[in-house]
Write a protein that holds these residues in place. Structure first.
Motif, PDB file in Angstrom:
ATOM      1  N   PRO A 488      -9.330  -1.380  -3.926  1.00  0.00           N
ATOM      2  CA  PRO A 488      -8.274  -2.206  -3.314  1.00  0.00           C
ATOM      3  C   PRO A 488      -6.927  -1.477  -3.336  1.00  0.00           C
ATOM      4  O   PRO A 488      -6.612  -0.718  -4.257  1.00  0.00           O
ATOM      5  CB  PRO A 488      -8.262  -3.474  -4.178  1.00  0.00           C
ATOM      6  N   LEU A 489      -6.164  -1.722  -2.287  1.00  0.00           N
ATOM      7  CA  LEU A 489      -4.859  -1.081  -2.173  1.00  0.00           C
ATOM      8  C   LEU A 489      -3.852  -1.780  -3.068  1.00  0.00           C
ATOM      9  O   LEU A 489      -3.868  -3.005  -3.221  1.00  0.00           O
ATOM     10  CB  LEU A 489      -4.368  -1.127  -0.717  1.00  0.00           C
ATOM     11  N   THR A 490      -2.994  -0.976  -3.637  1.00  0.00           N
ATOM     12  CA  THR A 490      -1.914  -1.547  -4.426  1.00  0.00           C
ATOM     13  C   THR A 490      -0.827  -2.090  -3.507  1.00  0.00           C
ATOM     14  O   THR A 490      -0.827  -1.871  -2.295  1.00  0.00           O
ATOM     15  CB  THR A 490      -1.324  -0.486  -5.355  1.00  0.00           C
ATOM     16  N   GLU A 491       0.095  -2.803  -4.092  1.00  0.00           N
ATOM     17  CA  GLU A 491       1.170  -3.399  -3.300  1.00  0.00           C
ATOM     18  C   GLU A 491       2.056  -2.326  -2.677  1.00  0.00           C
ATOM     19  O   GLU A 491       2.505  -2.454  -1.529  1.00  0.00           O
ATOM     20  CB  GLU A 491       1.987  -4.331  -4.186  1.00  0.00           C
ATOM     21  N   GLN A 492       2.295  -1.228  -3.401  1.00  0.00           N
ATOM     22  CA  GLN A 492       3.106  -0.146  -2.850  1.00  0.00           C
ATOM     23  C   GLN A 492       2.393   0.549  -1.694  1.00  0.00           C
ATOM     24  O   GLN A 492       3.019   0.915  -0.687  1.00  0.00           O
ATOM     25  CB  GLN A 492       3.450   0.867  -3.950  1.00  0.00           C
ATOM     26  N   GLU A 493       1.054   0.725  -1.805  1.00  0.00           N
ATOM     27  CA  GLU A 493       0.315   1.349  -0.714  1.00  0.00           C
ATOM     28  C   GLU A 493       0.297   0.459   0.527  1.00  0.00           C
ATOM     29  O   GLU A 493       0.422   0.948   1.661  1.00  0.00           O
ATOM     30  CB  GLU A 493      -1.117   1.646  -1.175  1.00  0.00           C
TER      31      GLU A 493
END
Length: 764
Positions: A488-493
């Motif tokens: 899963p992508l992080t919030e920054q990504e």
């Protein structure tokens, strides 16, 4: 002799100074004219130098036309003396100088009708030149053609009849008034028409020189370009001109060069006409003329320089009419025709060459002439298919049926030969043994050097062990392979990838042609297809709807922090809609005057989305609840986006930009907070009139906001002294009671101050 040579040295030094800097011409020319004049008893060499200097001076573009016009009046008498000279060189240079001076004197007489003497001198010079045009030497006649070109150019109406839309440096008959005392309009127009007929008559005269015809064609090219009123007349005359027929009977090398130059000048003239105006009404005639002239040139030049062709000999034996050689094979001679018929000799046909060995291309298959000259012809030179059709139809109609049958049988026999060769090659390939497998990499060259001990040890270590048991092959079907799911992508990504996507979308939007969408009729309304085409308007509609409609109901209205313009943003989250709105704002403000229609479309989408959200919130309320308490006074995204755009536009707008009136009249909703931006803009003295014009326009054409606009006008009238005169005019129409009450208060104040009873403070 010594004095004249010394004078020439001084004059040449002055000429070099003027050539170095054109600003010195107005100072050098008045000092040179008294020395070079014929009336000053100057020598022939000085007069020749003077005539060349005048032609060079007035043809130079390095000094201003106004200064040229002033100096041209001072050399008219000198030019008149030069024109009447007996020296050919002086006459030629004087005519060239007169061709440059005539438009200058013409313009001067238009602005100063009282200078009768200068116009009489110019008329005398013109009459002398026109008398020499038919009987002088060829070099003088060429100079006369240049002078006549200038006369026709300035005495013919320009392209536009309105003097305000004309080029100020282009002098034409349009600048002359109908009641001019020295230059009657009708006389000038008739004279230019007659001189044009004399120029065109040179193309069709029998005794015209090739150099004179070339000069005439060059002169006509400028007239076609700058005087559209006579362009069709000139082109019709040029299209009836045949440069090849103007050749003298002995085709010497000199005549060939002259004719080639004349033909090329005519062709370049017509090609330039087509380049400047491909949709010209005479474009079809011009194309046909160029093709016809190309064929005539080949007939005139190529056939004359070709050697005598070799005699045609029989290819299948000896000629029966000649003495037979011993031991030669005599062909069978066809029986003679009956005595009552006339024998017609058949034309000798060229032999058909055999096919070359090896693979044969389609070009070699259908080429039947021995020299293969037609195979080298490139049909791609015909850009127009209709032109090729017009050539092929007469050619096919003139083909002999017997020759066509012979050629068809020959091609059929060749095709059978090619098929036999292919069958033999396939049979040989089936019988031949299969070649050994060869590595595909032709550049690989193995190294046959002996291995050393270290290489042998490495090869043994990398080999698998010998005692491993053999693994049985799997009996069941192999399960499909699935790639592992990405983490899963992080919030920054998410924020980074979202910013990149939005940036690419607006980069593509900026690269689209902004004028292409204006020529298409788009289907209006909110339910139109946003991606019906790939133009700028469709992409803006998609982006604005992504910003307004994709996140409806997904955000929690209770979570967030209030930012500038009332925007609610989540803590540490990526608000996709707000990112797109920021991109739209930056894209519009980059060129807000041209992209104002996109701003209006965006605000309409925001307003429509706010209405949808408010209606859905009202429908979701329980029975008996109040909708006003649920909204908690929020105005939606339209209000803050409109205020943000309006603040950005007002920062850069000027008092002459009327686009603000269009913006304020087409946005879907206006309230007091939006209208107070006009009051703020009126604080600038240069933009008071623009703010009042916006308010007046809205009062007249948007009655629902008339009360708000009049309230803002009243506030401006009370608080802004500079805007008071402009606001007073509109308040007298829409709210006159304010002015009446103010006048009554002022009268009371003056009355009470005059009686000395009490002082009343004026109402603000």
């Amino acid at each position: 002799m010594g004095s004249s040579s010394q004078a020439l040295q001084q004059l040449e030094a002055a000429r070099h100074v003027a050539l170095g800097d054109g600003n010195h011409y107005p100072q050098i020319l008045p000092a040179v004219v008294p020395i070079i004049g014929a009336s000053a008893n100057a020598s022939l060499e000085v007069q020749r130098w003077g005539a060349d200097f005048l032609a060079e001076t007035f043809a130079s573009p390095t000094w201003a036309p106004e200064q040229k016009m002033q100096q041209s009046l001072k050399v008219l008498s000198t030019l008149k003396d030069y024109i009447e000279s007996q020296d050919v060189g002086i006459i030629k240079s004087a005519i060239q100088a007169s061709a440059c001076i005539y438009p200058l004197v013409y313009r001067h007489i238009i602005s100063d009708p009282n200078d009768k003497q200068s116009w009489q001198l110019m008329t005398a010079i013109k009459s002398n030149i026109l008398r020499r045009m038919d009987a002088a030497l060829p070099g003088v006649r060429i100079c006369c053609v240049k002078f006549v070109q200038q006369v026709v150019l300035v005495q013919t109406p320009a392209a536009s009849a309105d003097p305000r839309r004309q080029d100020p440096n282009d002098v034409s008959l349009t600048h002359v008034t109908r009641d001019h005392p020295l230059m009657p309009y009708i006389n000038l127009e008739a004279e230019s028409s007659g001189l044009l007929d004399r120029l065109l008559g040179m193309l069709h005269s029998d005794n015209s020189d090739a150099l004179l015809l070339t000069a005439t064609l060059n002169a006509l090219g400028l007239l076609i370009q700058r005087r559209p009123a006579i362009a069709n007349k000139i082109l019709s005359s040029v299209l009836s001109f045949n440069p090849v027929k103007s050749a003298s009977p002995p085709m010497t090398a000199k005549n060939k060069v002259l004719l080639r130059s004349l033909e090329r000048t005519t062709r370049v003239l017509l090609i330039n006409v087509l380049k400047r105006n491909p949709e010209h009404p005479l474009s079809g005639r011009i194309q046909q003329y160029l093709e016809r002239m190309h064929r005539m040139r080949l007939e005139a030049f190529d056939d004359s320089s070709r050697k005598r062709p070799a005699p045609v000999e029989p290819t299948d034996g000896l000629d029966a009419a000649k003495r037979q050689r011993l031991g030669a094979t005599v062909p069978n001679i066809a029986p003679a025709p009956p005595s009552n018929t006339v024998a017609v000799p058949a034309p000798a046909e060229a032999p058909i060459p055999p096919l070359p060995p090896g693979p044969v291309s389609f070009r070699e298959l259908y080429t039947l002439n021995p020299d293969a000259s037609t195979a080298n012809f490139d049909v791609q030179i015909f850009q127009d298919p209709n032109q090729l059709i017009r050539i092929l139809i007469p050619v096919l109609a003139s083909v002999d049926e017997r020759k066509l049958t012979t050629a068809t049988n020959a091609v059929r026999a060749r095709f059978e030969t090619v098929r036999q060769r292919a069958a033999q090659a396939a049979a040989q390939a089936a019988i031949a043994p299969a070649p050994l497998a060869v590595d595909d990499d032709d550049e690989y060259e193995p190294d046959f050097e002996p291995e050393n001990a270290e290489q042998v040890a490495n090869r043994i270590d990398s080999a698998p062990p010998d005692n491993l048991p053999e693994q049985p092959a799997p009996s069941g079907p192999i399960a499909p392979y699935k790639l592992p799911e990405a983490p899963p992508l992080t919030e920054q990504e998410v924020q980074k990838y979202g910013d990149d996507t939005i940036r690419r979308a607006f980069g593509m939007l900026s690269s689209l042609d902004e004028t292409a969408s204006k020529t298409k009729v788009q289907k209006g309304g909110f339910n139109r297809y946003a991606a019906s085409s790939f133009d700028r308007e469709s992409w803006v509609t998609i982006i604005s709807r992504l910003a307004t409609r994709t996140t409806c109901g997904l955000d929690d209205p209770d979570e967030g922090v209030k930012s500038e313009y009332g925007r609610m943003t989540k803590k540490g989250s990526f608000a996709l809609s707000d990112r797109i709105r920021d991109g739209l704002y930056n894209y519009i403000m980059y060129d807000w005057k041209r992209r104002l229609d996109l701003a209006i479309n965006w605000l309409n989408e925001e307003w429509y989305n706010d209405r949808l959200q408010s209606s859905s919130e009202v429908s979701s309320l329980p029975n008996g609840s109040n909708s006003s308490t649920s909204n908690s006074g929020t105005k939606g995204n339209y209000h803050r986006c409109c205020l943000r755009l309006l603040d950005g536009i007002i920062t850069y707008i000027e008092g002459t930009d009327k686009v603000l009136i269009r913006f304020m009249s087409e946005i879907p909703e206006i309230d007091m907070e939006i209208m107070r931006r006009m009051k703020k803009m009126a604080e600038d003295p240069e933009r008071i009139d623009l703010a009042c014009m916006v308010l007046q326009y809205l009062c007249m054409f948007r009655p629902p906001v008339r009360g708000i606009c009049v309230d803002v006008l009243e506030e401006m009238w009370r608080t802004n002294d500079r805007a008071k005169p402009s606001a007073r005019k509109f308040l007298a129409i829409w709210r006159p009671q304010i002015l009446e009450s103010e006048a009554e208060n002022k009268v009371k104040e003056e009355t009470m101050n005059g009686n000395g009873n009490m002082e009343v403070r004026p109402v603000a």
